[in-house]
Design an enzyme around this catalytic site. Structure first.
Site, PDB file in Angstrom:
ATOM      1  N   SER A  97      16.802   6.344  -1.113  1.00  0.00           N
ATOM      2  CA  SER A  97      17.625   6.334   0.093  1.00  0.00           C
ATOM      3  C   SER A  97      16.866   5.684   1.240  1.00  0.00           C
ATOM      4  O   SER A  97      15.637   5.706   1.279  1.00  0.00           O
ATOM      5  CB  SER A  97      17.988   7.766   0.496  1.00  0.00           C
ATOM      6  N   TYR A 105      16.153  16.581   2.656  1.00  0.00           N
ATOM      7  CA  TYR A 105      16.713  15.499   1.843  1.00  0.00           C
ATOM      8  C   TYR A 105      15.843  14.249   1.948  1.00  0.00           C
ATOM      9  O   TYR A 105      15.515  13.611   0.936  1.00  0.00           O
ATOM     10  CB  TYR A 105      18.135  15.207   2.309  1.00  0.00           C
TER      11      TYR A 105
END
Length: 337
Positions: free
Chosen positions: A230, A243
């Site tokens: 990501s 995250y």
């Protein structure tokens, strides 16, 4: 008496004058931009052209908030995953792949293109049966087999069973795509409980570890492992502390495992997406923020899953990436750090 300025050498005074001249030109431009910032931002968004023949949804998107784990069938507008402009050419002919989180979002789009390139696909998913059946329908529409495997990648024994079931069904395993993820925002570190932190870590990094370890005995020279990273793993995110940490760990895991497996001829890479229109974010963010999702990207919108899936084909296919391992491939619409 001479002043201090009088004692300044002429050469230095000239350099200062040039520096100030440059500064004044930039300051003047900055002032003009500030006076028309609102119209300037609107114009900048208008300049972002579509790179696909079919239009992509742009913010404001419909206000919505999905209950976890988030079902694609309830997402409005429905994500674009079929990639109608993409033509298969047998890059993965007769290969077999496992895709975790393959029921929806990026995973579904990857499953469809893998099938279009000739691969049979095992879709591992948590509990979204309706979404998984829809993915299977589209894989079979491409003329390939699709095996649905329901379970939790946090469980190492389940991962072992999922891999064995895939090998029993297809007779081989060539590609592992680690894509399953858990995401839940928190405004402050104090808001992240042990349970929250543990769930994110065990899904996003333990799950990748369990699946890779289970798959390795069945992989071979020319095989590939592709992890979903990501932009948050590269730039961080103030409201996705746990995250982002897992995505940074995934990037490091990818590069380390690539070094570890190069002698076995197994390539390990990652794709690092920017904002993508999948159930993950509407199952995390409040409805108001979902409506604005992706508008800060240089393209002024989130990506659609079909704009990510060709990157996974590229990294899976030996004909495309036989000399690429340990790479973190950014598909972000431009740097957003």
């Amino acid at each position: 008496m001479a002043t201090r300025n009088d004692r300044t050498p002429a050469r230095k005074r000239g350099a200062v004058a040039k520096a100030r001249s440059v500064q004044e030109r930039i300051d003047a431009k900055d002032a003009r931009k500030a006076q028309s910032s609102a119209s300037g931002q609107a114009a900048a968004k208008k300049k972002a052209r579509q790179t696909s023949a079919r239009p992509k949804p742009r913010p404001p998107l419909p206000r919505q908030h999905l209950r976890k784990p988030g079902k694609e069938a309830r997402l409005d507008p429905r994500p674009q995953f079929e990639a109608p402009e993409y033509r298969g050419s047998g890059k993965l002919e007769d290969m077999a792949a496992i895709i975790t989180g393959g029921d929806s979002g990026i995973g579904r789009a990857v499953a469809v293109l893998f099938a279009r390139e000739g691969a049979d696909v095992a879709v591992v998913y948590l509990s979204e049966d309706e979404d998984a059946r829809e993915t299977r329908r589209h894989v079979e529409k491409e003329g390939r087999r699709c095996l649905l495997i329901r379970g939790d990648v946090k469980d190492p024994q389940f991962c072992e069973r999922a891999v064995q079931q895939t090998v029993d069904e297809f007779g081989r395993l060539d590609v592992l795509v680690n894509n399953a993820a858990f995401q839940e925002h928190a405004d402050a570190l104090e808001d992240i409980t042990e349970e929250h932190f543990d769930l994110t870590m065990r899904t996003n990094i333990y799950g990748y570890f369990h699946m890779a370890r289970a798959a390795l005995p069945h992989l071979h020279e020319g095989s590939a492992i592709i992890n979903t990273g990501s932009e948050t793993g590269l730039f961080g995110n103030a409201h996705l502390l746990d995250y982002s940490a897992t995505k940074g760990a995934i990037h490091a895991f990818t590069m380390s495992l690539a070094s570890n497996l190069v002698s076995r001829g197994i390539r390990v890479n990652a794709v690092a997406p920017g904002p993508v229109w999948t159930p993950l974010n509407p199952a995390d963010k409040p409805a108001g923020k979902v409506a604005r999702f992706g508008q800060q990207n240089p393209w002024g919108r989130p990506a659609q899953p079909e704009e990510l899936s060709p990157a996974y084909v590229f990294l899976a296919a030996p004909s495309c990436s036989s000399y690429i391992s340990g790479a973190i491939l950014p598909v972000m619409g431009g740097s957003t750090g």
